[in-house]
Design a protein around this motif. Structure first.
Motif, short mmCIF file in Angstrom:
data_model
loop_
_atom_site.label_atom_id
_atom_site.label_comp_id
_atom_site.label_asym_id
_atom_site.label_seq_id
_atom_site.Cartn_x
_atom_site.Cartn_y
_atom_site.Cartn_z
N GLU A 46 -3.36 -3.07 3.84
CA GLU A 46 -3.07 -1.89 3.02
C GLU A 46 -1.56 -1.66 2.92
OE1 GLU A 46 -3.75 2.96 3.27
OE2 GLU A 46 -5.07 1.62 4.40
N GLN A 47 -0.86 -1.80 4.04
CA GLN A 47 0.59 -1.58 4.04
C GLN A 47 1.34 -2.68 3.29
OE1 GLN A 47 2.09 1.25 5.01
NE2 GLN A 47 -0.04 1.91 5.25
N LEU A 48 0.86 -3.91 3.41
CA LEU A 48 1.48 -5.01 2.67
C LEU A 48 1.34 -4.78 1.17
CD1 LEU A 48 0.42 -8.24 4.62
CD2 LEU A 48 2.63 -7.09 4.58
N THR A 49 0.19 -4.29 0.77
CA THR A 49 -0.03 -4.02 -0.65
C THR A 49 0.97 -2.98 -1.15
OG1 THR A 49 -2.39 -4.52 -0.45
CG2 THR A 49 -1.72 -3.22 -2.36
N ILE A 50 1.17 -1.92 -0.37
CA ILE A 50 2.13 -0.89 -0.76
C ILE A 50 3.54 -1.48 -0.83
CG2 ILE A 50 3.24 1.25 -0.01
CD1 ILE A 50 0.53 2.05 1.22
N VAL A 108 -4.91 -2.06 -9.26
CA VAL A 108 -5.58 -1.79 -7.99
C VAL A 108 -5.36 -2.94 -7.02
CG1 VAL A 108 -7.82 -1.37 -6.89
CG2 VAL A 108 -7.31 -0.35 -9.12
N ASP A 109 -5.46 -4.16 -7.52
CA ASP A 109 -5.28 -5.36 -6.69
C ASP A 109 -4.25 -6.25 -7.36
OD1 ASP A 109 -5.40 -7.58 -5.11
OD2 ASP A 109 -7.54 -7.97 -5.40
N TRP A 110 -3.06 -6.32 -6.78
CA TRP A 110 -1.97 -7.11 -7.37
C TRP A 110 -2.28 -8.60 -7.35
CZ3 TRP A 110 1.33 -5.52 -10.66
CH2 TRP A 110 2.50 -6.23 -10.94
N ALA A 111 -3.23 -9.02 -6.55
CA ALA A 111 -3.62 -10.44 -6.54
C ALA A 111 -4.52 -10.80 -7.71
CB ALA A 111 -4.33 -10.78 -5.23
N ALA A 150 5.20 1.28 12.79
CA ALA A 150 5.03 2.72 12.67
C ALA A 150 3.66 3.07 12.09
CB ALA A 150 6.14 3.31 11.79
N GLN A 151 3.23 2.28 11.12
CA GLN A 151 1.93 2.55 10.49
C GLN A 151 0.78 2.21 11.43
OE1 GLN A 151 1.28 4.09 7.65
NE2 GLN A 151 3.46 4.38 7.32
N LEU A 152 0.96 1.17 12.23
CA LEU A 152 -0.11 0.79 13.17
C LEU A 152 -0.30 1.85 14.27
CD1 LEU A 152 0.48 -3.04 13.65
CD2 LEU A 152 -1.40 -1.95 12.43
N SER A 183 0.82 -13.87 -0.10
CA SER A 183 1.58 -12.74 0.43
C SER A 183 0.66 -11.59 0.78
CB SER A 183 2.62 -12.28 -0.60
OG SER A 183 3.55 -13.30 -0.88
N LEU A 184 -0.23 -11.25 -0.13
CA LEU A 184 -1.10 -10.10 0.09
C LEU A 184 -2.15 -10.35 1.17
CD1 LEU A 184 -1.54 -8.92 -3.60
CD2 LEU A 184 -0.44 -7.65 -1.77
N ASN A 185 -2.50 -11.61 1.34
CA ASN A 185 -3.53 -11.95 2.33
C ASN A 185 -2.95 -12.46 3.64
OD1 ASN A 185 -5.73 -11.26 0.66
ND2 ASN A 185 -5.54 -13.20 -0.44
N ALA A 186 -1.65 -12.23 3.84
CA ALA A 186 -1.00 -12.73 5.06
C ALA A 186 -1.65 -12.18 6.32
CB ALA A 186 0.50 -12.39 5.03
#
Length: 387
Positions: A280-284, A339-342, A72-74, A219-222
């Motif tokens: 961006e969506q994975l981060t959210i 800002v960056d969970w990683a 949906a986001q794409l 996870s965040l960089n998948a």
């Protein structure tokens, strides 16, 4: 009071089905937390927070609605980079009927691969933390939760099995944490007892987050980890099928004349754009934590909560020393959003404020699952209902 044993922790960690394993880990954390609270009263321990973090992780492990929300986001049909690629492809003689096949490659090869990677990374982290820290909580509670008097020899015996040194390899912070938990069991000063418990939670939190750094980053960089060359090849093969000699001749001609460079450029632009949106969506998605009853916290936003009265003013020297290292905004939730969970320091800042704000919150002691769900998962079955 049922206290999960170390044997039970080992058995849960050995479950091969990642979904059932996660559910059992979450429930075990809940049971360990309850056993701890029966000794300390309604004060959060590390397992209290771990219950809800593990439950949140279960959504990623089970891939719940993640593919649908990503699609949906794409919004592929409206993506300018995809429109550009399609214009170039049509100019090169690609059959317009292949557009849906292109959408399928993006969904079923690239996006599905990303979600598989996320599920795997979150599952590994969930298991990794549980089989170490969950096991130590079970060992600690089964041996010392009923002690009526402080016993230094017993405490030394427990700590002797913890490795010296800092994480990720050492367990010095776990040693300090369980020492503080044990001292808090017998501390008569209510203020110091509360601060020792918070200190212990933070020490385990720091150990846990340091150990989890590889899985969180993965996870965040998948979106960048899935092999984009495979996707590029699939797109090219869809346009110029290897089994079609006419298509391959046309592709060879385009390469010789240099015309495929436009196609390659368009594919590269599309992949970069897709990676940016998905990251961006994975981060959210990954930076969301739901606490009972239905409080959804965005880890990227500052906490909107005040400290409990008992933790407004701190005096324990060890706690103040640790906070000076991990809390850049003393006695304030300002700038607590990560800002960056990683980024480990940003992550620890948020967790520090979370632990302090919710240290005495009765909602956290809710049951993670219904009795029927617990019975199903302990029978090796996927429970029905909302998980």
């Amino acid at each position: 009071m049922n206290i999960p044993s170390t044997d039970e922790v080992r058995a849960i960690a050995a479950i091969t089905d990642p979904t059932i394993r996660n559910l059992r880990i979450t429930q075990c954390y809940c049971e360990l937390s309850t056993a701890f609270v029966s000794r300390t009263g309604p004060v959060a321990n590390w397992c209290t927070f771990a219950t809800w973090a593990s439950k949140q992780a279960g959504q990623s492990i089970r891939r719940e609605d993640l593919l649908r929300s990503m699609e949906a986001q794409l919004n592929l049909p409206q993506l300018e980079e995809l429109k550009l690629l399609w214009r170039v492809a049509v100019e090169l003689g690609v059959d317009a009927a292949l557009q849906q096949k292109l959408f399928g490659i993006i969904r079923n090869t690239w996006l599905a691969g990303i979600i598989d990677d996320i599920s795997g990374a979150v599952s590994r982290g969930n298991r990794k933390v549980f089989e170490e820290i969950g096991w130590e909580f079970a060992r600690f509670l089964s041996a010392y939760s009923q002690d009526k008097a402080f016993n230094q020899q017993q405490l030394d015996d427990f700590c002797r099995n913890l490795r010296p040194g800092n994480p990720p390899d050492g367990q010095q912070y776990l040693k300090q944490a369980f020492t503080n938990y044990y001292h808090a069991f017998f501390e008569e000063d209510a203020q110091l007892r509360t601060e020792l418990q918070l200190l212990a939670n933070l020490e385990i939190g720091f150990h846990e987050q340091t150990r989890l750094q590889p899985e969180i980053a993965a996870s965040l960089n998948a979106a960048f980890a899935v092999n984009t060359e495979i996707v590029r090849k699939k797109i090219t093969d869809a346009f110029f099928p290897p089994e079609s000699w006419l298509a391959r001749i046309r592709l060879s001609y385009l390469k010789i004349t240099g015309k495929t460079s436009r196609l390659d450029t368009a594919i590269n632009k599309l992949m970069h754009r897709l990676q940016s949106i998905v990251r961006e969506q994975l981060t959210i998605h990954l930076m969301t934590l739901t606490l009972p009853p239905e409080l959804r916290l965005s880890l990227a936003k500052d906490l909107n909560k005040t400290y409990p009265a008992a933790l407004l003013h701190l005096s324990c020297p060890s706690l103040l020393t640790l906070l000076s290292q991990i809390d850049p905004t003393p006695d304030s939730v300002a700038q607590s959003g990560a800002v960056d969970w990683a980024d480990l320091p940003e992550r620890m800042h948020f967790i520090t404020e979370l632990f302090r704000c919710y240290h005495i919150d009765p909602a956290l002691y809710s049951e993670a699952f219904t009795l029927q769900q617990v019975a199903a998962m302990k029978g090796g079955k996927l429970p029905t209902g909302r998980l």
